[in-house]
Design a protein around this motif. Structure first.
Motif, PDB file in Angstrom:
ATOM      1  N   UNK A 102       0.805  -1.210   0.000  1.00  9.88           N
ATOM      2  CA  UNK A 102       0.000   0.000   0.000  1.00  9.88           C
ATOM      3  C   UNK A 102       0.837   1.259   0.000  1.00  9.88           C
ATOM      4  N   UNK A 103       2.011   1.196   0.611  1.00  6.30           N
ATOM      5  CA  UNK A 103       2.879   2.370   0.657  1.00  6.30           C
ATOM      6  C   UNK A 103       3.506   2.683  -0.699  1.00  6.30           C
ATOM      7  N   UNK A 104       3.477   1.746  -1.653  1.00  6.66           N
ATOM      8  CA  UNK A 104       4.033   2.006  -2.976  1.00  6.66           C
ATOM      9  C   UNK A 104       3.222   3.034  -3.750  1.00  6.66           C
ATOM     10  N   UNK A 105       1.961   3.255  -3.347  1.00  5.02           N
ATOM     11  CA  UNK A 105       1.142   4.259  -4.025  1.00  5.02           C
ATOM     12  C   UNK A 105       1.442   5.670  -3.521  1.00  5.02           C
ATOM     13  N   UNK A 156      -5.961   2.924   2.590  1.00  5.94           N
ATOM     14  CA  UNK A 156      -7.384   2.643   2.767  1.00  5.94           C
ATOM     15  C   UNK A 156      -7.983   3.220   4.026  1.00  5.94           C
ATOM     16  N   UNK A 157      -7.264   4.095   4.739  1.00  6.28           N
ATOM     17  CA  UNK A 157      -7.786   4.682   5.980  1.00  6.28           C
ATOM     18  C   UNK A 157      -9.053   5.474   5.696  1.00  6.28           C
ATOM     19  N   UNK A 163     -14.180  -4.387 -14.603  1.00  9.91           N
ATOM     20  CA  UNK A 163     -12.868  -5.025 -14.512  1.00  9.91           C
ATOM     21  C   UNK A 163     -13.045  -6.535 -14.464  1.00  9.91           C
ATOM     22  N   UNK A 164     -13.601  -7.101 -15.495  1.00 10.36           N
ATOM     23  CA  UNK A 164     -13.855  -8.532 -15.501  1.00 10.36           C
ATOM     24  C   UNK A 164     -12.543  -9.293 -15.560  1.00 10.36           C
ATOM     25  N   UNK A 165     -12.433 -10.315 -14.708  1.00  8.72           N
ATOM     26  CA  UNK A 165     -11.246 -11.149 -14.697  1.00  8.72           C
ATOM     27  C   UNK A 165     -10.137 -10.653 -13.803  1.00  8.72           C
ATOM     28  N   UNK A 166     -10.292  -9.490 -13.159  1.00 10.16           N
ATOM     29  CA  UNK A 166      -9.286  -8.955 -12.248  1.00 10.16           C
ATOM     30  C   UNK A 166      -9.779  -9.146 -10.819  1.00 10.16           C
ATOM     31  N   UNK A 167      -9.070  -9.945 -10.044  1.00 10.70           N
ATOM     32  CA  UNK A 167      -9.452 -10.223  -8.655  1.00 10.70           C
ATOM     33  C   UNK A 167      -8.437  -9.550  -7.732  1.00 10.70           C
ATOM     34  N   UNK A 168      -8.947  -8.857  -6.719  1.00 12.24           N
ATOM     35  CA  UNK A 168      -8.104  -8.103  -5.795  1.00 12.24           C
ATOM     36  C   UNK A 168      -7.981  -8.877  -4.490  1.00 12.24           C
ATOM     37  N   UNK A 169      -6.747  -9.125  -4.062  1.00 10.48           N
ATOM     38  CA  UNK A 169      -6.457  -9.646  -2.737  1.00 10.48           C
ATOM     39  C   UNK A 169      -5.733  -8.561  -1.953  1.00 10.48           C
ATOM     40  N   UNK A 170      -6.106  -8.383  -0.702  1.00 12.72           N
ATOM     41  CA  UNK A 170      -5.453  -7.372   0.132  1.00 12.72           C
ATOM     42  C   UNK A 170      -5.278  -7.938   1.535  1.00 12.72           C
ATOM     43  N   UNK A 171      -4.296  -7.415   2.242  1.00 12.25           N
ATOM     44  CA  UNK A 171      -4.008  -7.875   3.603  1.00 12.25           C
ATOM     45  C   UNK A 171      -3.840  -6.673   4.512  1.00 12.25           C
ATOM     46  N   UNK A 172      -4.327  -6.796   5.751  1.00 11.72           N
ATOM     47  CA  UNK A 172      -4.161  -5.738   6.739  1.00 11.72           C
ATOM     48  C   UNK A 172      -4.379  -6.320   8.130  1.00 11.72           C
ATOM     49  N   UNK A 173      -3.759  -5.695   9.118  1.00 10.19           N
ATOM     50  CA  UNK A 173      -4.061  -6.033  10.509  1.00 10.19           C
ATOM     51  C   UNK A 173      -4.789  -4.897  11.200  1.00 10.19           C
ATOM     52  N   UNK A 174      -5.257  -3.907  10.422  1.00  9.02           N
ATOM     53  CA  UNK A 174      -5.999  -2.778  10.966  1.00  9.02           C
ATOM     54  C   UNK A 174      -7.294  -2.608  10.183  1.00  9.02           C
ATOM     55  N   UNK A 175      -8.104  -3.638  10.140  1.00 13.34           N
ATOM     56  CA  UNK A 175      -9.365  -3.545   9.398  1.00 13.34           C
ATOM     57  C   UNK A 175     -10.320  -2.536  10.022  1.00 13.34           C
ATOM     58  N   UNK A 176     -10.150  -2.205  11.299  1.00 12.28           N
ATOM     59  CA  UNK A 176     -11.063  -1.281  11.964  1.00 12.28           C
ATOM     60  C   UNK A 176     -10.915   0.146  11.458  1.00 12.28           C
ATOM     61  N   UNK A 177      -9.796   0.505  10.841  1.00 13.69           N
ATOM     62  CA  UNK A 177      -9.599   1.879  10.382  1.00 13.69           C
ATOM     63  C   UNK A 177      -9.839   2.027   8.879  1.00 13.69           C
ATOM     64  N   UNK A 198     -15.336   2.614   4.969  1.00 16.53           N
ATOM     65  CA  UNK A 198     -16.516   1.750   4.779  1.00 16.53           C
ATOM     66  C   UNK A 198     -16.753   1.437   3.306  1.00 16.53           C
ATOM     67  N   UNK A 199     -16.510   2.421   2.447  1.00 21.38           N
ATOM     68  CA  UNK A 199     -16.735   2.200   1.022  1.00 21.38           C
ATOM     69  C   UNK A 199     -15.820   1.118   0.470  1.00 21.38           C
ATOM     70  N   UNK A 200     -14.657   0.955   1.069  1.00 20.78           N
ATOM     71  CA  UNK A 200     -13.724  -0.079   0.622  1.00 20.78           C
ATOM     72  C   UNK A 200     -14.183  -1.464   1.064  1.00 20.78           C
TER      73      UNK A 200
END
Length: 676
Positions: free
Chosen positions: A274-277, A313-314, A345-359, A362-364
């Motif tokens: 995420x920091x690469x953006x 994603x905050x 975006x048919x055929x593009x699947x997004x995987x993401x990881x976080x340990x701070x899902x509470x922050x 909501x739209x994400x």
């Protein structure tokens, strides 16, 4: 033997500084520019006309002019006089001229010298030829020669220097903007930094390397299966989720699971953080998001993995720099649009990881973007056993090491913690010159990770050591005598890290905790201070860590878990992290006073209870403290000898009953730590 070595040396080619089998350096186009520059300089300095020899006016006057050897003199740029010898005199001076490549031609010039000024040169030459006949006087010519290379270079060099510095600075800036490997110049700063893994560059990690996490693996395996065989799902009218969010504590294997997906899937896999953006330039983050999805669409079907997505994603509107055009919010808005905007975006699947899902915003988190939230929790007993099997493969183990034993000693450990335990045990075994890694090495490794480095040389007075012993014995005594307190495994007064003493427990693996269990643990935590009060008649600062834990537990029981009769069944905690309680409390001042009063009453009640338990078991507490002073380390077997077996003990004491072997296990850091 000497002949054999000689033959070997003859057969071996002389490779100089190159290693055997080393590849030659790759051709670099910049080499061409270097060769052109070198050739150009060579032409300038080694012209085809050869090089004249430097001389002075005295030698010219006394030798060449006097003997009538000079054919003509050419004054170049009013600074330098070039001497041309007669053909008949050339052989006379041949030995004094330059030899080889730089030798002057027979036509000249053969000598040169600096004249100073033209008037002085003409006067000296006139005086030297005063007695010469008119037909014997030397011909003088004046010529102006332009060095176009130097003139052009003097104009262009400053601009080339400025452009070179500018190019170097922005090249370094663009190289440092992301880990994915951009093109390496300022014009690619808005390009995606994602690493692409496809058929040419595969990841070796597979689902076999991911121990435990059976439910999480099932979810991501379904995504991989859909990409491999989509007709299995689409023929029934189903749609694959657009995104899956891996949520869990640090070290539980979220990124490892994503690597396994990259290793299993036969489709392109884009990986970035995420920091690469985030970048110092405005608009770069949104540009990189657009470029990432553009590349993903071109290679669809594919998987995009964003690690630590909470960096961008905050939740919007809650960043510290309120009122400004926040770059992270612009990046998040672009990500939301790309994931489920007007364009598909048919055929593009997004995987993401976080340990701070509470922050996260909501739209994400809504359906249509991240349809699935895959919770990756701390491993249980069976999963820890599987994780140990994976990390024990490269180790040389002693026969006494049992995987089940190690799994029982590490409740609350994550996968990363278990990997650290195995590595630390191997290092300890090597430090002690063991041929194999034994059980004691693993127990010492758990000690090292939980409590810190052992400090046997720390200076502690006898009075302090006695106070620490009674303090830790108080914890051990109450935890042994109360039903719901965790069974004690080991007590030590050997300093570790910042702690002067510590007690290890083996907590039960339970999903929920009752009020009675929390009160018993609170009473056991206060046992150290209560023991000091009874044994010495005063208290010390050593219970600071205990008081912190007790205070947090009391306020949590009252304001979060609703375990107070006076406050009632209320919870003033928002587990989603989306509330607006940042500046005001969600209750009145009157309720705050009530919570404070209830917390104080709860802590005071458990402290009085601890005093009573220790007073009733004063003799056993004293024996335990003296034994701890004598041996510095005691185990659960010693408490059983003093107080007898616990009537509510469900299982046998952990370990093999050998008092010389520490059996250690805890959820996090030591439950009771004495600090100054």
């Amino acid at each position: 033997m000497a002949d054999k070595n000689t033959n070997k040396n003859k057969q071996r080619p002389n490779l100089g500084n190159f290693r055997a089998g080393a590849k030659p350096p790759k051709f670099n186009p910049y080499w061409i520019y270097g060769i052109v520059i070198v050739l150009f300089l060579a032409v300038q300095y080694f012209s085809f006309g050869g090089g004249p020899v430097e001389t002075n006016w005295q030698e010219v006057k006394n030798t060449m002019v006097k003997n009538h050897d000079i054919s003509k003199i050419v004054v170049v740029n009013r600074e330098e006089a070039q001497i041309y010898l007669k053909e008949s005199s050339y052989e006379k001076y041949k030995d004094k001229l330059n030899k080889g490549f730089n030798a002057p031609s027979q036509m000249g010039p053969h000598y040169y010298y600096t004249i100073g000024s033209v008037d002085t040169f003409e006067e000296n030459l006139r005086n030297a030829q005063a007695e010469f006949a008119e037909n014997e006087k030397i011909t003088v010519e004046y010529k102006t020669v332009h060095n176009y290379f130097s003139e052009i270079l003097s104009w262009i060099f400053p601009f080339l220097l400025i452009i070179g510095i500018w190019w170097w600075i922005f090249r370094r800036m663009s190289k440092g903007t992301g880990g994915g490997g951009g093109a390496g110049n300022i014009f690619s700063v808005g390009k995606s930094q994602a690493k692409v893994f496809d058929k040419d560059s595969r990841v070796n990690t597979t689902f076999k390397d991911v121990a435990g996490l059976s439910e999480a693996k099932q979810e991501v395996e379904e995504i991989v299966e859909f990409l491999k065989n989509p007709s299995k799902y689409t023929k029934l009218g189903g749609k694959i989720p657009k995104g899956a969010l891996l949520v869990g504590p640090p070290g539980t294997g979220k990124t490892l699971l994503a690597k396994a997906v990259a290793g299993e899937a036969n489709v392109p896999f884009f990986s970035m953080s995420g920091s690469d953006f985030v970048e110092m330039f405005v608009g770069v983050g949104a540009s990189r998001v657009r470029d990432l999805f553009k590349q993903a669409k071109e290679k669809s079907p594919c998987i995009v993995f964003i690690d630590e997505i909470d960096a961008i994603g905050r939740a919007r509107g809650k960043n510290p720099n309120m009122g400004s055009n926040d770059e992270r919010e612009n990046t998040l808005n672009q990500l939301l649009t790309e994931m489920d905007g007007f364009d598909t975006n048919s055929g593009v699947i997004i995987l993401a990881a976080t340990n701070r899902a509470d922050i996260l915003d909501r739209a994400l988190m809504r359906a249509g973007r991240f349809d699935r939230q895959i919770h990756v929790e701390l491993p249980d007993l069976n999963e820890r056993r599987d994780i140990f099997k994976v990390h024990l493969r490269p180790l040389k183990l002693a026969e006494e090491v049992e995987v089940n034993f190690l799994a029982k000693q590490t409740p609350g450990f994550s996968g990363a913690d278990i990997a650290n335990v195995c590595n630390e045990a191997a290092l300890i075994a090597a430090r002690n010159n063991h041929e194999k890694v034994g059980k004691q090495d693993f127990l010492d490794a758990v000690d090292r990770i939980i409590g810190g480095l052992e400090k046997k040389n720390k200076i502690i007075s006898k009075e302090e050591k006695k106070r620490i012993a009674y303090h830790e014995a108080g914890h051990a005594t109450i935890s042994w005598l109360l039903e719901h307190a965790h069974p004690l495994v080991k007590v030590t007064i050997v300093p570790r890290g910042k702690a002067l003493g510590a007690a290890w427990y083996l907590p039960e693996e339970r999903s929920i905790t009752t009020k009675e269990q929390l009160l018993d643990e609170m009473c056991s935590t206060l046992g150290g201070r209560a023991a000091e009060q009874l044994a010495f008649g005063n208290i010390s600062s050593g219970a600071q860590n205990d008081l912190e834990k007790v205070t947090k537990t009391a306020y949590a029981m009252i304001s979060i878990y609703g375990m107070s009769d006076k406050v009632g069944n209320f919870s003033y905690y928002d587990s989603t992290g989306q509330s607006d309680f940042g500046f005001t409390k969600p209750y009145s001042e009157k309720t705050a006073e009530l919570i404070d009063a209830e917390a104080k009453a709860m802590i005071d009640e458990q402290y009085q209870r601890a005093l009573k338990v220790l007073a009733d078991a004063a003799e056993g507490h004293h024996q335990l403290a003296e034994k701890l002073l004598e041996r510095e380390v005691i185990f659960g077997e010693d408490l059983e000898q003093i107080f007898g077996k616990r009537p509510w003990q469900k299982d046998e004491l952990p370990g093999n009953g050998n008092a010389s072997t520490p059996e250690i296990g805890t959820e996090e850091k030591p439950k009771d730590v004495t600090q100054l």
